[in-house]
Structures are given as C-alpha cells and as structure tokens.
Design a protein around this motif. Structure first.
Motif, PDB file in Angstrom:
ATOM      1  N   LYS A 161     -78.046  -8.662  -2.201  1.00 37.89           N
ATOM      2  CA  LYS A 161     -79.212  -7.785  -2.307  1.00 37.89           C
ATOM      3  C   LYS A 161     -79.348  -7.061  -0.964  1.00 37.89           C
ATOM      4  CE  LYS A 161     -80.346  -9.661  -6.303  1.00 37.89           C
ATOM      5  NZ  LYS A 161     -80.217  -8.921  -7.581  1.00 37.89           N
ATOM      6  N   HIS A 211     -89.611  -5.968   3.072  1.00 37.04           N
ATOM      7  CA  HIS A 211     -89.519  -5.429   1.716  1.00 37.04           C
ATOM      8  C   HIS A 211     -88.694  -6.368   0.830  1.00 37.04           C
ATOM      9  CE1 HIS A 211     -87.784  -2.046  -1.054  1.00 37.04           C
ATOM     10  NE2 HIS A 211     -88.717  -2.751  -1.674  1.00 37.04           N
ATOM     11  N   TYR A 237     -80.873  -4.340   1.579  1.00 35.41           N
ATOM     12  CA  TYR A 237     -82.087  -3.574   1.871  1.00 35.41           C
ATOM     13  C   TYR A 237     -81.840  -2.673   3.070  1.00 35.41           C
ATOM     14  CZ  TYR A 237     -84.377  -6.422  -1.572  1.00 35.41           C
ATOM     15  OH  TYR A 237     -84.710  -7.015  -2.769  1.00 35.41           O
ATOM     16  N   LYS A 254     -90.563  -9.631   0.079  1.00 30.14           N
ATOM     17  CA  LYS A 254     -91.638  -9.412  -0.894  1.00 30.14           C
ATOM     18  C   LYS A 254     -91.074  -9.299  -2.302  1.00 30.14           C
ATOM     19  CE  LYS A 254     -95.625  -6.439  -1.818  1.00 30.14           C
ATOM     20  NZ  LYS A 254     -96.401  -5.240  -1.389  1.00 30.14           N
ATOM     21  N   GLU A 255     -89.950  -8.601  -2.422  1.00 28.68           N
ATOM     22  CA  GLU A 255     -89.335  -8.397  -3.734  1.00 28.68           C
ATOM     23  C   GLU A 255     -88.719  -9.684  -4.291  1.00 28.68           C
ATOM     24  OE1 GLU A 255     -86.114  -5.392  -4.400  1.00 28.68           O
ATOM     25  OE2 GLU A 255     -87.808  -4.020  -4.472  1.00 28.68           O
TER      26      GLU A 255
END
Length: 210
Positions: free
Chosen positions: A87, A128, A89, A131-132
């Motif tokens: 993932k 971010h 970011y 949080k996701e």
C-alpha cells in the motif's frame, strides 16, 4: 492497554522467537494487522516474518519520492519475491513541485526546515495511510541497536498517536542476526539507502514517537 499489561506482555515476549511474536500479534489483531516499511537495509527480514504468518498483510510504504534508484529496485524485488500487499502512499506534492517552491532538500543541520520537510513529504502521507488502514496491530522493524532513542523501547508499545499496538519482533536482534536470517531464507539486502527526511541514522523523522 495499561502500562502494567505492556510490561507483562514484554516479559512474556522477551525470549520468544520473532516468528512466534508475529503470530502472537496477528492473533490479537482481529484481522487488522499491518506492517510498515521504508525498504532500508534488512527490511526483508520483518516483511518475510509477517508474510509467513499472514501472506496478505497490508504493507504500508510512504514513497516520499527522494529514494535512490537502488531502493526502488529493492522494493520491486521484494514485492515480487514475497508477493507483498503493498500500500503506497505519496505526498501531496511531487518532488519537482516541492523543490521548485521550497528549494533543495534541507541540510542535516537545519532542524527547523528538516521538520517541515519531513512533515510534508513523509508524515502527512503516513498519517493518511494509517487512517485508511486503521491497524489494531502495527509491526515495525525497529531495533535496539539502531539509535540511542530506540534503545529504551521494547518488543511491544502502545502507540496512542494512531490508537494501535506497535510490535517490533526483531527488536533485540543484532546486524549479525539479521544477516543470518537473510542468508537462511535466501533474501536480498540493499545498502544504497538514504532517507532525506531523517538526514542521519540517529535522528527520528517523526513516525516513531520515542
């Protein structure tokens, strides 16, 4: 988690093998475990440990855009080898956009500008991501030998900033232990790494509150 619980768990985990510590953490994560990485040297160890227990564990990586070519190649190699559920970011600004407005990367002795740089290019996208993904258990590759601040930590800590339990399964490992694990499992390493948001190894970028 209360402080006395943390101390008890750390005592319980102190002499357990790293793989058992990962199993312990994932069993308590209620399906919301995560591992973070920056693809620095030895990162293959913790990524291999975590994917052995949960192959699809989310792997949070902030690509601030200033990594060296070797780091990007290392990341792709490990993604293919370990089938990482990566993932990625990114900052709100590209490196070219940031440099055009704010100038080159701050020097290591300019603490004020380094903090601004870290906040913009690393901390904001990391926040971010957290949080996701909203992990209840967050695995890291933190080790006692990395810098003086980390030496006072332990396998397990409550991270109140993100409302998660942070577990460092290789916390007490030496570089020799890490090298031996890489060799045993035929995992690659990569030494051409530099993180401009930290500037040097003894400085924290702000992700891990010490």
């Amino acid at each position: 988690m209360k402080n006395n619980q943390t101390a008890e768990y750390n005592t319980e985990l102190r002499n357990k093998p790293a793989l058992e510590i990962v199993r312990w953490g994932i069993a308590r994560a209620n399906g919301r475990a995560m591992v973070s990485t920056n693809f620095r040297p030895f990162e293959a160890v913790v990524l291999h440990l975590c994917t052995q227990v949960q192959p699809d564990i989310p792997v949070l990586w902030v690509d601030h855009g200033y990594n060296r070519s070797a780091t990007y190649l290392y990341a792709e190699k490990l993604r293919d080898m370990l089938h990482l559920n990566l993932k990625i970011y990114l900052p709100k600004l590209t490196t070219a956009h940031r440099d055009a407005i704010y100038g080159p990367i701050p020097s290591f002795d300019d603490e004020t500008e380094l903090k601004k740089f870290s906040a913009m290019m690393k901390l904001e996208p990391f926040q971010h991501g957290m949080k996701e993904l909203a992990p209840t258990v967050w695995f890291t590759a933190l080790r006692k030998v990395q810098n003086p601040g980390r030496a006072k930590l332990d396998h397990l800590a409550e991270d109140k900033s993100y409302g998660t339990i942070k577990i460092s399964p290789v916390f007490y490992w030496t570089d020799a232990d890490m090298e031996a694990y890489l060799e045993q499992h035929n995992l690659p390493n990569e030494w051409d790494y530099f993180d401009p948001t930290k500037a040097d190894e003894k400085r924290e970028c702000g992700i891990h509150v010490i």
